[in-house]
Design a protein around this motif. Structure first.
Motif, PDB file in Angstrom:
ATOM      1  N   GLU A  31       0.786  -1.129  -0.051  1.00 30.78           N
ATOM      2  CA  GLU A  31       0.144  -0.029  -0.041  1.00 30.78           C
ATOM      3  C   GLU A  31       0.893   1.034   0.000  1.00 30.78           C
ATOM      4  O   GLU A  31       1.829   1.211   0.756  1.00 30.78           O
ATOM      5  CB  GLU A  31      -0.880   0.076   1.196  1.00 30.78           C
ATOM      6  CG  GLU A  31      -2.210  -0.941   1.210  1.00 30.78           C
ATOM      7  CD  GLU A  31      -3.102  -0.626   2.125  1.00 30.78           C
ATOM      8  OE1 GLU A  31      -2.809   0.328   2.706  1.00 30.78           O
ATOM      9  OE2 GLU A  31      -3.929  -1.390   2.586  1.00 30.78           O
ATOM     10  N   GLU A  69      -2.475   9.755  -7.127  1.00 28.02           N
ATOM     11  CA  GLU A  69      -4.010   9.161  -6.507  1.00 28.02           C
ATOM     12  C   GLU A  69      -3.976   7.640  -6.457  1.00 28.02           C
ATOM     13  O   GLU A  69      -3.435   6.917  -7.381  1.00 28.02           O
ATOM     14  CB  GLU A  69      -5.228   9.975  -7.352  1.00 28.02           C
ATOM     15  CG  GLU A  69      -5.302   9.216  -8.860  1.00 28.02           C
ATOM     16  CD  GLU A  69      -6.488   9.687  -9.330  1.00 28.02           C
ATOM     17  OE1 GLU A  69      -7.890   9.599  -8.656  1.00 28.02           O
ATOM     18  OE2 GLU A  69      -6.691   9.991 -10.771  1.00 28.02           O
ATOM     19  N   ARG A  70      -4.795   7.314  -5.773  1.00 27.26           N
ATOM     20  CA  ARG A  70      -5.267   5.878  -5.585  1.00 27.26           C
ATOM     21  C   ARG A  70      -6.338   5.464  -6.072  1.00 27.26           C
ATOM     22  O   ARG A  70      -7.342   6.011  -5.768  1.00 27.26           O
ATOM     23  CB  ARG A  70      -4.994   5.436  -3.831  1.00 27.26           C
ATOM     24  CG  ARG A  70      -5.088   3.875  -3.965  1.00 27.26           C
ATOM     25  CD  ARG A  70      -5.219   3.561  -2.563  1.00 27.26           C
ATOM     26  NE  ARG A  70      -5.390   2.299  -2.162  1.00 27.26           N
ATOM     27  CZ  ARG A  70      -5.194   1.699  -1.108  1.00 27.26           C
ATOM     28  NH1 ARG A  70      -4.825   2.294  -0.001  1.00 27.26           N
ATOM     29  NH2 ARG A  70      -5.419   0.190  -1.078  1.00 27.26           N
ATOM     30  N   ILE A  71      -6.341   4.848  -7.118  1.00 27.84           N
ATOM     31  CA  ILE A  71      -7.912   4.917  -7.776  1.00 27.84           C
ATOM     32  C   ILE A  71      -8.689   3.748  -7.535  1.00 27.84           C
ATOM     33  O   ILE A  71      -9.880   4.159  -7.048  1.00 27.84           O
ATOM     34  CB  ILE A  71      -7.463   4.425  -9.490  1.00 27.84           C
ATOM     35  CG1 ILE A  71      -6.636   5.473 -10.003  1.00 27.84           C
ATOM     36  CG2 ILE A  71      -8.720   4.075 -10.210  1.00 27.84           C
ATOM     37  CD1 ILE A  71      -6.198   4.944 -11.523  1.00 27.84           C
ATOM     38  N   ASP A  72      -8.194   2.497  -6.906  1.00 23.73           N
ATOM     39  CA  ASP A  72      -8.868   1.337  -6.174  1.00 23.73           C
ATOM     40  C   ASP A  72      -8.110   1.061  -5.146  1.00 23.73           C
ATOM     41  O   ASP A  72      -6.966   1.571  -5.215  1.00 23.73           O
ATOM     42  CB  ASP A  72      -9.384   0.321  -7.201  1.00 23.73           C
ATOM     43  CG  ASP A  72     -10.763   0.867  -7.727  1.00 23.73           C
ATOM     44  OD1 ASP A  72     -11.511   1.688  -7.199  1.00 23.73           O
ATOM     45  OD2 ASP A  72     -10.901   0.344  -8.961  1.00 23.73           O
ATOM     46  N   PRO A  73      -8.189  -0.440  -4.767  1.00 25.09           N
ATOM     47  CA  PRO A  73      -7.186  -0.761  -3.829  1.00 25.09           C
ATOM     48  C   PRO A  73      -5.780  -1.094  -4.492  1.00 25.09           C
ATOM     49  O   PRO A  73      -4.929  -1.287  -4.012  1.00 25.09           O
ATOM     50  CB  PRO A  73      -7.714  -2.052  -3.068  1.00 25.09           C
ATOM     51  CG  PRO A  73      -9.197  -1.691  -3.307  1.00 25.09           C
ATOM     52  CD  PRO A  73      -9.420  -0.790  -4.601  1.00 25.09           C
ATOM     53  N   ILE A  74      -6.059  -1.511  -5.706  1.00 26.02           N
ATOM     54  CA  ILE A  74      -5.072  -2.204  -6.547  1.00 26.02           C
ATOM     55  C   ILE A  74      -3.968  -1.057  -7.461  1.00 26.02           C
ATOM     56  O   ILE A  74      -3.098  -0.733  -7.538  1.00 26.02           O
ATOM     57  CB  ILE A  74      -5.346  -3.024  -7.329  1.00 26.02           C
ATOM     58  CG1 ILE A  74      -5.577  -4.372  -6.142  1.00 26.02           C
ATOM     59  CG2 ILE A  74      -4.013  -3.763  -8.343  1.00 26.02           C
ATOM     60  CD1 ILE A  74      -6.160  -5.831  -6.886  1.00 26.02           C
ATOM     61  N   PRO A  75      -5.046  -0.223  -8.381  1.00 26.47           N
ATOM     62  CA  PRO A  75      -4.115   0.648  -9.258  1.00 26.47           C
ATOM     63  C   PRO A  75      -4.023   2.000  -8.682  1.00 26.47           C
ATOM     64  O   PRO A  75      -4.525   2.536  -7.692  1.00 26.47           O
ATOM     65  CB  PRO A  75      -5.104   0.994 -10.501  1.00 26.47           C
ATOM     66  CG  PRO A  75      -6.425   0.353  -9.915  1.00 26.47           C
ATOM     67  CD  PRO A  75      -6.255  -0.325  -8.731  1.00 26.47           C
ATOM     68  N   TYR A  76      -2.901   2.669  -9.229  1.00 26.95           N
ATOM     69  CA  TYR A  76      -2.324   4.051  -8.690  1.00 26.95           C
ATOM     70  C   TYR A  76      -1.939   4.889  -9.890  1.00 26.95           C
ATOM     71  O   TYR A  76      -1.471   4.307 -10.918  1.00 26.95           O
ATOM     72  CB  TYR A  76      -1.037   3.749  -7.857  1.00 26.95           C
ATOM     73  CG  TYR A  76      -1.304   3.322  -6.500  1.00 26.95           C
ATOM     74  CD1 TYR A  76      -1.481   4.136  -5.373  1.00 26.95           C
ATOM     75  CD2 TYR A  76      -1.080   1.841  -6.247  1.00 26.95           C
ATOM     76  CE1 TYR A  76      -1.630   3.419  -4.183  1.00 26.95           C
ATOM     77  CE2 TYR A  76      -1.262   1.263  -4.900  1.00 26.95           C
ATOM     78  CZ  TYR A  76      -1.641   2.063  -3.708  1.00 26.95           C
ATOM     79  OH  TYR A  76      -1.971   1.641  -2.667  1.00 26.95           O
ATOM     80  N   ARG A  77      -2.144   5.939  -9.880  1.00 28.18           N
ATOM     81  CA  ARG A  77      -1.800   6.982 -10.681  1.00 28.18           C
ATOM     82  C   ARG A  77      -0.690   7.745 -10.579  1.00 28.18           C
ATOM     83  O   ARG A  77      -0.442   8.382  -9.505  1.00 28.18           O
ATOM     84  CB  ARG A  77      -3.055   8.002 -11.192  1.00 28.18           C
ATOM     85  CG  ARG A  77      -2.866   8.841 -12.392  1.00 28.18           C
ATOM     86  CD  ARG A  77      -4.138   9.453 -12.498  1.00 28.18           C
ATOM     87  NE  ARG A  77      -5.342   9.036 -12.856  1.00 28.18           N
ATOM     88  CZ  ARG A  77      -5.728   8.154 -13.724  1.00 28.18           C
ATOM     89  NH1 ARG A  77      -4.977   8.064 -14.615  1.00 28.18           N
ATOM     90  NH2 ARG A  77      -6.745   7.663 -13.626  1.00 28.18           N
ATOM     91  N   HIS A  92      -0.689  -0.986 -11.866  1.00 30.53           N
ATOM     92  CA  HIS A  92      -0.945  -2.044 -10.903  1.00 30.53           C
ATOM     93  C   HIS A  92       0.120  -1.760  -9.714  1.00 30.53           C
ATOM     94  O   HIS A  92       1.497  -1.756  -9.954  1.00 30.53           O
ATOM     95  CB  HIS A  92      -0.840  -3.464 -11.700  1.00 30.53           C
ATOM     96  CG  HIS A  92      -1.581  -4.312 -10.838  1.00 30.53           C
ATOM     97  ND1 HIS A  92      -0.883  -5.229  -9.804  1.00 30.53           N
ATOM     98  CD2 HIS A  92      -2.815  -4.995 -10.730  1.00 30.53           C
ATOM     99  CE1 HIS A  92      -1.776  -5.941  -9.324  1.00 30.53           C
ATOM    100  NE2 HIS A  92      -2.924  -5.737  -9.723  1.00 30.53           N
TER     101      HIS A  92
END
Length: 131
Positions: A31, A69-77, A92
């Motif tokens: 995380e 930003e954190r898009i969901d628990p898995i992808p990050y921008r 990812h």
């Protein structure tokens, strides 16, 4: 014959569950926080040039980049460099590696004093202790 098949299935299942328990003990969930710095893992694909060099000496990681930003628990921008504008900005979590800032990695820039013959005298900037 059915008994032998059943025995094989149970043995395979016990082996798989044992291997899974070994793996689950070592696994850690990754995380990151917004504004953390991360390296981006670039998979070396044979004959494919995307991130600079191609071949044995190609980069394994590039960066560091800041997490926007954190898009969901898995992808990050990520905030990518302008040279990587053709690459999609969301990645990812498994291809990100945390960047730990180490001030000893930063080397001060000192301008070179060139002679008339355009040569200079080399001086070591730092001595490293070998263990």
């Amino acid at each position: 014959m059915l008994e032998a098949i059943q025995r094989i299935k149970t043995r395979i299942q016990t082996t798989q569950s044992r291997q899974k328990s070994y793996t689950d003990v070592r696994r850690k969930d990754l995380e990151f926080e917004v504004s953390d710095k991360v390296f981006l893992k670039v998979a070396p694909i044979q004959g494919f040039l995307r991130f600079g060099r191609k071949g044995k000496l190609s980069h394994r990681f590039i960066g560091p980049f800041e997490i926007l930003e954190r898009i969901d628990p898995i992808p990050y921008r990520l905030a990518l460099a302008p040279s990587l504008s053709t690459v999609h900005g969301a990645f990812h979590v498994t291809i990100l590696r945390k960047y730990v800032a180490d001030p000893s990695h930063v080397i001060d820039y000192e301008p070179l004093q060139l002679n008339e013959s355009l040569s200079y005298k080399e001086k070591p900037s730092r001595f490293l202790k070998v263990k």
